[in-house]
Design a protein around this motif. Structure first.
Motif, PDB file in Angstrom:
ATOM      1  N   UNK A 108       0.866  -1.175   0.000  1.00 43.68           N
ATOM      2  CA  UNK A 108       0.000   0.000   0.000  1.00 43.68           C
ATOM      3  C   UNK A 108       0.902   1.223   0.000  1.00 43.68           C
ATOM      4  N   UNK A 109       0.845   1.969  -1.080  1.00 48.84           N
ATOM      5  CA  UNK A 109       1.768   3.094  -1.222  1.00 48.84           C
ATOM      6  C   UNK A 109       3.184   2.560  -1.289  1.00 48.84           C
ATOM      7  N   UNK A 110       4.056   3.137  -0.502  1.00 49.97           N
ATOM      8  CA  UNK A 110       5.458   2.703  -0.493  1.00 49.97           C
ATOM      9  C   UNK A 110       5.706   1.576   0.501  1.00 49.97           C
ATOM     10  N   UNK A 111       4.700   1.244   1.317  1.00 50.08           N
ATOM     11  CA  UNK A 111       4.900   0.280   2.396  1.00 50.08           C
ATOM     12  C   UNK A 111       4.293  -1.084   2.086  1.00 50.08           C
ATOM     13  N   UNK A 112       4.875  -2.113   2.694  1.00 48.76           N
ATOM     14  CA  UNK A 112       4.352  -3.479   2.611  1.00 48.76           C
ATOM     15  C   UNK A 112       3.800  -3.851   3.981  1.00 48.76           C
ATOM     16  N   UNK A 113       2.678  -4.574   3.957  1.00 50.26           N
ATOM     17  CA  UNK A 113       2.012  -4.980   5.187  1.00 50.26           C
ATOM     18  C   UNK A 113       1.795  -6.479   5.195  1.00 50.26           C
ATOM     19  N   UNK A 114       2.117  -7.088   6.326  1.00 50.55           N
ATOM     20  CA  UNK A 114       1.758  -8.477   6.584  1.00 50.55           C
ATOM     21  C   UNK A 114       0.574  -8.405   7.541  1.00 50.55           C
ATOM     22  N   UNK A 115      -0.608  -8.749   7.042  1.00 48.73           N
ATOM     23  CA  UNK A 115      -1.833  -8.657   7.844  1.00 48.73           C
ATOM     24  C   UNK A 115      -2.280 -10.054   8.248  1.00 48.73           C
TER      25      UNK A 115
ATOM     26  N   UNK B 138       0.688  -6.446  11.108  1.00 43.05           N
ATOM     27  CA  UNK B 138      -0.577  -6.061  11.728  1.00 43.05           C
ATOM     28  C   UNK B 138      -1.340  -7.325  12.099  1.00 43.05           C
ATOM     29  N   UNK B 139      -1.865  -7.362  13.316  1.00 41.31           N
ATOM     30  CA  UNK B 139      -2.717  -8.467  13.755  1.00 41.31           C
ATOM     31  C   UNK B 139      -4.053  -7.861  14.153  1.00 41.31           C
TER      32      UNK B 139
ATOM     33  N   UNK C  50       3.051 -10.331  19.715  1.00 42.08           N
ATOM     34  CA  UNK C  50       4.290 -10.569  20.484  1.00 42.08           C
ATOM     35  C   UNK C  50       4.790 -12.003  20.307  1.00 42.08           C
ATOM     36  N   UNK C  51       3.868 -12.958  20.173  1.00 43.08           N
ATOM     37  CA  UNK C  51       4.259 -14.366  20.056  1.00 43.08           C
ATOM     38  C   UNK C  51       4.825 -14.704  18.673  1.00 43.08           C
ATOM     39  N   UNK C  52       4.284 -14.085  17.623  1.00 43.43           N
ATOM     40  CA  UNK C  52       4.736 -14.472  16.272  1.00 43.43           C
ATOM     41  C   UNK C  52       5.885 -13.618  15.751  1.00 43.43           C
ATOM     42  N   UNK C  53       6.069 -12.420  16.292  1.00 43.27           N
ATOM     43  CA  UNK C  53       7.124 -11.529  15.808  1.00 43.27           C
ATOM     44  C   UNK C  53       8.506 -12.191  15.827  1.00 43.27           C
TER      45      UNK C  53
END
Length: 160
Positions: free
Chosen positions: A36-43, A81-82, A62-65
């Motif tokens: 989205x725009x210049x950024x990538x998101x893992x949702x 993002x979760x 916190x658990x998956x990071x």
């Protein structure tokens, strides 16, 4: 990785984090890797029988990071993002249809059927031929999955 690898990344991430989510009492509703725009998101979207709170999202984040950092399935920088799927959620997979039987849904079609591309009704699930069935008033409507552009749960906020 190849340019069309967003779905591959999502499936790898789902595989990595599903056991962690299950251990914490959640199931993975969806995983998306998008730009989205210049950024990538893992949702990562999670749910459970009791619904999801912001604390649940933080706990899974916190658990998956560290697991994602260790496995390193994504070679570029991204924002993790979760969230919960919310009351109006898109139904993308057969298990979503199964989970939401009896809910009000809105179906949008690629091409008109009976003069309309949008239908609302109560989700009945699948029939024996694999069609998605909704009850709209006294009518049962069937839609072949390849006719459906999008199906989402629908909530009439004016009645709440």
């Amino acid at each position: 990785m190849k340019n069309n690898s967003s779905k591959n990344i999502a499936s790898v991430v789902r595989e990595l984090i599903s056991p962690i989510a299950a251990e914490l009492g959640y199931y993975i509703w969806d995983v998306e890797f998008v730009k989205e725009g210049a950024d990538k998101y893992l949702r990562v979207t999670i749910d459970n029988e009791d619904g999801i709170t912001i604390e649940d999202c933080e706990k899974l984040h916190r658990a998956i990071d560290p697991v994602l950092d260790e496995a390193d399935p994504i070679s570029e920088s991204y924002v993790l993002e979760v969230s919960s799927p919310g009351i109006e959620r898109e139904l993308k997979y057969p298990e979503h249809i199964d989970a939401c039987e009896g809910w009000d849904v809105e179906i949008k079609l690629y091409a008109p059927k009976n003069g309309s591309k949008m239908f609302r009704g109560v989700l009945c699930g699948y029939d024996d031929e694999g069609n998605i069935v909704i009850s709209a008033g006294d009518d049962k409507l069937e839609f072949k999955p390849d006719q459906v552009a999008k199906i989402s749960t629908y909530f009439d906020f004016s009645n709440s």
